[in-house]
Design an enzyme around this catalytic site. Structure first.
Site, PDB file in Angstrom:
ATOM      1  N   CYS A  48      -1.957  -1.659 -45.073  1.00 13.58           N
ATOM      2  CA  CYS A  48      -1.104  -2.836 -45.224  1.00 13.58           C
ATOM      3  C   CYS A  48       0.262  -2.530 -45.837  1.00 13.58           C
ATOM      4  O   CYS A  48       1.078  -3.416 -45.960  1.00 13.58           O
ATOM      5  CB  CYS A  48      -1.807  -3.878 -46.097  1.00 13.58           C
ATOM      6  N   GLU A  99      -8.510  -7.234 -41.005  1.00 12.13           N
ATOM      7  CA  GLU A  99      -8.071  -7.771 -42.301  1.00 12.13           C
ATOM      8  C   GLU A  99      -6.761  -7.126 -42.701  1.00 12.13           C
ATOM      9  O   GLU A  99      -6.527  -5.946 -42.433  1.00 12.13           O
ATOM     10  CB  GLU A  99      -9.151  -7.489 -43.353  1.00 12.13           C
ATOM     11  N   ARG A 146      -7.220 -13.089 -54.712  1.00 10.40           N
ATOM     12  CA  ARG A 146      -6.917 -12.041 -53.725  1.00 10.40           C
ATOM     13  C   ARG A 146      -6.868 -12.684 -52.342  1.00 10.40           C
ATOM     14  O   ARG A 146      -7.889 -12.844 -51.670  1.00 10.40           O
ATOM     15  CB  ARG A 146      -7.972 -10.934 -53.773  1.00 10.40           C
ATOM     16  N   ARG A 173      -6.040 -12.780 -48.456  1.00  9.61           N
ATOM     17  CA  ARG A 173      -5.938 -11.834 -47.368  1.00  9.61           C
ATOM     18  C   ARG A 173      -5.971 -12.556 -46.022  1.00  9.61           C
ATOM     19  O   ARG A 173      -6.615 -13.595 -45.868  1.00  9.61           O
ATOM     20  CB  ARG A 173      -7.090 -10.816 -47.423  1.00  9.61           C
TER      21      ARG A 173
END
Length: 415
Positions: A158, A205, A248, A250
């Site tokens: 990412c 993801e 978190r 995502r």
């Protein structure tokens, strides 16, 4: 307790045991656990290393390598045996196996895995009994992907798309997004594999910022690329705080092969079950933590001065003392440097970092005795504290992946 493997030795002198190299390890372990014909070259590896064991065969060599690397031959998280699985999947950019554990918990059997980082490979092998293949951009790695499998999954790197990653690259005058040739184009290798193997579904993801990066152009390319391959495309940004005591967010992406499920196939993220009970950080905190996790006076003073300086400028940068009754900030891969984003207050002394075991539990992995009472089903951490922090900071929230995976499984069953 399993029998120890007897190493072959011609003398009583201590000699260094030379183990198979990475690709041979991957071949050997994949063939041992999957029995997929594409890994048949593993038998040649056995022939090369008959000197390691008294009775040379695949099982003995496999156990000898495990014993040499980890001191035992038990695997805490083996997948279902061939023929007993509900579906098959491949695990790309595997890290320490967040997708693997989640999908295995649903009855999935992993038939191929790839990861480039050598320390993550060690953790992966210690927990799942397979040593991942390496760089997925190379044809020499892709050649070992079985022709047929149901789901391709992975959290592709990412850095090119994250807010922090983009800011850093811009400040250094570097390219980002798909212009970052080293990392940004890894998505296209996923697309190539999907086009060649036509799995029934993909499950990807990435960071929250993926959907807005480069004025949404990056995400547009990803979506259109997958749709052009004949797959549906649905996504949602979900916060891991529903499953673990950590903020978190995502981006999760799911799609199905329209040739199999029809042009109108969709994935309904509203069907993903999110626990209603609020998570609390104190549930994963350990007592009697070693003193090495307490910040030194020098580091603690530095963090306080740093925060004070930015506060005077009107910035929000600085350390974060976590509320045990609430959730923590997002743990990052750089947590090992100072632990500043998640610090635990201590009475009468400086704050401390999370321990690696706490960091693992913060991502939802089973860690004895924090969130599991079964010591044989606790994630093994065979690497240094620094490497463990990197691995957990780069990982997915495992139970979130499992919750989404469960809905994917329902669609696979409906075929």
């Amino acid at each position: 307790m399993e029998d120890k493997v007897v190493y072959k030795s011609k003398s009583k002198k201590s000699t260094k045991v030379i183990l198979p190299q990475d690709n041979d390890l991957a071949l050997l372990t994949h063939y041992h656990s999957t029995n997929e014909p594409i890994y048949g070259n593993a038998l040649d590896v056995v022939e090369q290393f008959t000197h390691l064991v008294e009775e040379p065969n695949l099982d003995n060599l496999y156990r000898a390598i495990q014993q040499k690397l980890f001191g035992n031959t038990s695997v805490p998280f083996p997948g279902p045996k061939e023929g007993k699985e509900l579906f098959t999947f491949i695990d790309l950019f595997a890290g320490i196996g967040g997708f693997r554990m989640a999908l295995q918990n649903l009855g999935g059997r992993c038939v191929f895995t790839s990861e480039w980082d050598k320390y993550s490979k060690q953790t992966y092998f210690a927990n799942y009994g397979e040593y991942p293949f390496g760089d997925i951009t190379k044809d020499s790695t892709k050649q070992y992907i079985p022709q047929e499998f149901d789901v391709i999954c992975g959290g592709f790197p990412c850095q090119p798309f994250s807010i922090a990653g983009v800011s850093k690259k811009i400040s250094l005058g570097r390219l980002h997004g798909f212009a970052d040739e080293k990392q940004g184009n890894l998505f296209f290798h996923i697309a190539d594999i999907i086009e060649k193997h036509r799995p029934k579904a993909f499950f990807l993801e990435n960071v929250k910022n993926l959907v807005s990066h480069d004025k949404k152009q990056t995400f547009k390319v990803i979506k259109e690329t997958l749709e052009e391959l004949g797959y549906s495309f649905d996504h949602k940004v979900i916060d891991g705080k529903h499953f673990v005591p950590q903020h978190r967010e995502r981006t999760l992406m799911v799609g199905f092969d329209k040739r199999v499920y029809g042009d109108n196939v969709k994935f309904d993220f509203s069907q993903v079950e999110l626990p209603e009970e609020k998570q609390q950080l104190k549930t994963i905190l350990q007592e009697n933590v070693e003193s090495k996790f307490t910040l030194s006076d020098k580091l603690w003073n530095y963090l306080q001065e740093y925060a004070k300086k930015h506060k005077e400028k009107g910035n929000g940068f600085g350390f974060g003392l976590a509320n045990p009754d609430g959730i923590s900030r997002t743990i990052s891969a750089r947590y090992y440097k100072d632990g500043a984003e998640i610090l635990i207050a201590q009475e009468g002394k400086n704050p401390r970092r999370l321990t690696p075991h706490e960091a693992g539990a913060l991502q939802g992995y089973p860690i004895y005795p924090i969130n599991t009472y079964d010591e044989t089903k606790s994630l093994v951490i065979p690497v240094s504290d620094n490497q463990a922090y990197r691995q957990f900071g780069n990982s997915v929230v495992m139970p979130l992946i499992q919750a989404v995976g469960n809905q994917i499984l329902q669609r696979l069953k409906s075929e």
